[in-house]
Design an enzyme around this catalytic site. Structure first.
Site, short mmCIF file in Angstrom:
data_model
loop_
_atom_site.label_atom_id
_atom_site.label_comp_id
_atom_site.label_asym_id
_atom_site.label_seq_id
_atom_site.Cartn_x
_atom_site.Cartn_y
_atom_site.Cartn_z
N ASP A 112 0.83 -1.21 0.00
CA ASP A 112 0.00 0.00 0.00
C ASP A 112 0.86 1.26 0.00
OD1 ASP A 112 -2.79 -0.29 -0.18
OD2 ASP A 112 -2.90 -1.09 1.84
N LEU A 113 1.75 1.35 0.96
CA LEU A 113 2.55 2.56 1.10
C LEU A 113 3.54 2.69 -0.06
CD1 LEU A 113 3.22 2.41 4.94
CD2 LEU A 113 1.60 3.88 3.73
#
Length: 389
Positions: A171-172
């Site tokens: 995600d990041l």
């Protein structure tokens, strides 16, 4: 705000949860005017996530990902609200969305539709697997991307159940790669006069960060397996046990190795062919750590850390998050901020991980309440002639 690097850039954040909001927050921190476009009533689903609250109704997770933004709630299935979105697009430089491929088109906010309104628009889509390919329609979450990228198979300890990286690397990572793509597209637009489409995914972010693992696979023909806290390229480079607990060491090259065994008073290892080179030490890492273990348990972890650091060998304690966030280094680098908020009063948030000497970032706006800025955003559009009264 006017002196920040991205001042004058307007971003429409039509994303939810983590990857897209994180991307847009980083742009906002650098001065972009980020307008968070949320569904009415509930808003970004992260507002309602996590099992605890501070004072208000918004979750700490939402607060952590949405500073320096304004919020307007629009029902994109409503023609009237879609007109407001189109008016915003005329004023925007960037749109970020993270719906499953095809959903944006069905809502009338796909790239081709918005590009026709504003040819200079940089449009970023973040999805689980990208806009093309046989997996494109699969639902995408960080866990799924870690599993299907190989990350989950190579994390944790041998013989144990699969261990997800607790940090949401897919995600990041997708958010970070999207920032890179967006800023590159903005720079390119200065030459071409036109925006472009940025297609990022959780899978490719996880793969893109798998440098050592992919290298090991191509070099040996074998998929990497879990190695705990150790490193695939250097040894000794991992956590080891002292008499009172664990700490980490990083004798990652030949010079450090020689100094390291001197501190340990284990000079006999210098001539051991199993450990004579870094490649040999990596190949015999388990034996090496077993040979070193009796030495490490003769002293406390702090004694070893002090002795190794004094000799120039990297070593460190293993801090928990409470210790890390309150450490003298985190305090000196302003990595914990108190953010004022109309409901929470104030809350603590992570500081800016990149420092700018000439244009330091600051908290200009707290994370917005749902639809908090709708009136002022609509008024701006009316005053500029993009929206009727």
């Amino acid at each position: 705000m006017s002196n920040l690097p991205l001042a004058g850039i307007r971003v429409l954040d039509i994303s939810q949860v983590m990857a897209g909001p994180f991307c847009c927050m980083l742009l906002a921190d650098m001065g972009a005017d980020v307008i968070k476009v949320e569904p009415p009533k509930l808003g970004d689903s992260t507002r309602h996530s996590m099992g605890f609250r501070l004072k208000g109704e918004d979750s700490p997770g939402f607060l952590a990902l949405n500073r320096n933004k304004r919020s307007i709630a629009l029902d994109l299935k409503s023609p009237a609200d879609r007109d407001v979105l189109y008016a915003l697009v005329k004023t925007a430089d960037v749109v970020v969305e993270n719906a499953r491929p095809g959903v944006a088109d069905r809502l009338g906010m796909g790239y081709e539709t918005l590009k026709a309104i504003n040819p200079r628009l940089v449009y970023a889509s973040i999805s689980g697997f990208g806009q093309t390919g046989p997996w494109s329609q699969r639902p995408g979450f960080d866990l799924i991307a870690q599993a299907m990228s190989g990350v989950l198979s190579s994390n944790g300890f041998p013989g144990m159940e699969p261990a997800k990286n607790s940090i949401a690397v897919a995600d990041l990572g997708a958010g970070l790669f999207s920032v890179y793509g967006i800023l590159s597209a903005i720079i390119g637009r200065d030459k071409s006069g036109e925006g472009q489409y940025v297609d990022a995914s959780l899978l490719e972010a996880a793969l893109g960060l798998s440098i050592w693992e992919s290298t090991e696979f191509w070099g040996t023909g074998k998929s990497p397996t879990p190695i705990g806290s150790a490193n695939r390229m250097s040894a000794p480079y991992q956590a080891v046990a002292a008499s009172d607990g664990w700490f980490v060491i990083g004798a990652a090259n030949q010079g450090l190795w020689s100094t390291f065994i001197g501190v340990l008073d284990r000079r006999e290892l210098q001539d051991d062919p199993r450990y004579s080179t870094n490649a040999a030490r990596v190949a015999n890492r388990l034996e090496l750590i077993q040979d070193l273990a009796p030495t490490f348990i003769t002293r406390t972890k702090q004694e070893w850390i002090d002795a190794l650091l004094a000799a120039g060998v990297p070593a460190a304690p293993i801090l928990d998050y409470g210790e890390a966030l309150s450490s003298e280094q985190a305090v000196a680098r302003n990595m914990v901020l108190d953010v004022p908020h109309p409901v929470e009063g104030s809350f603590r948030a992570l500081g800016f991980p990149v420092k700018m000497s000439g244009t330091p970032q600051e908290i200009r706006l707290p994370p917005p309440l749902l639809n908090e800025h709708a009136d002022e955003i609509r008024r701006e559009l009316i005053d500029k002639g993009f929206l009727a009264e």
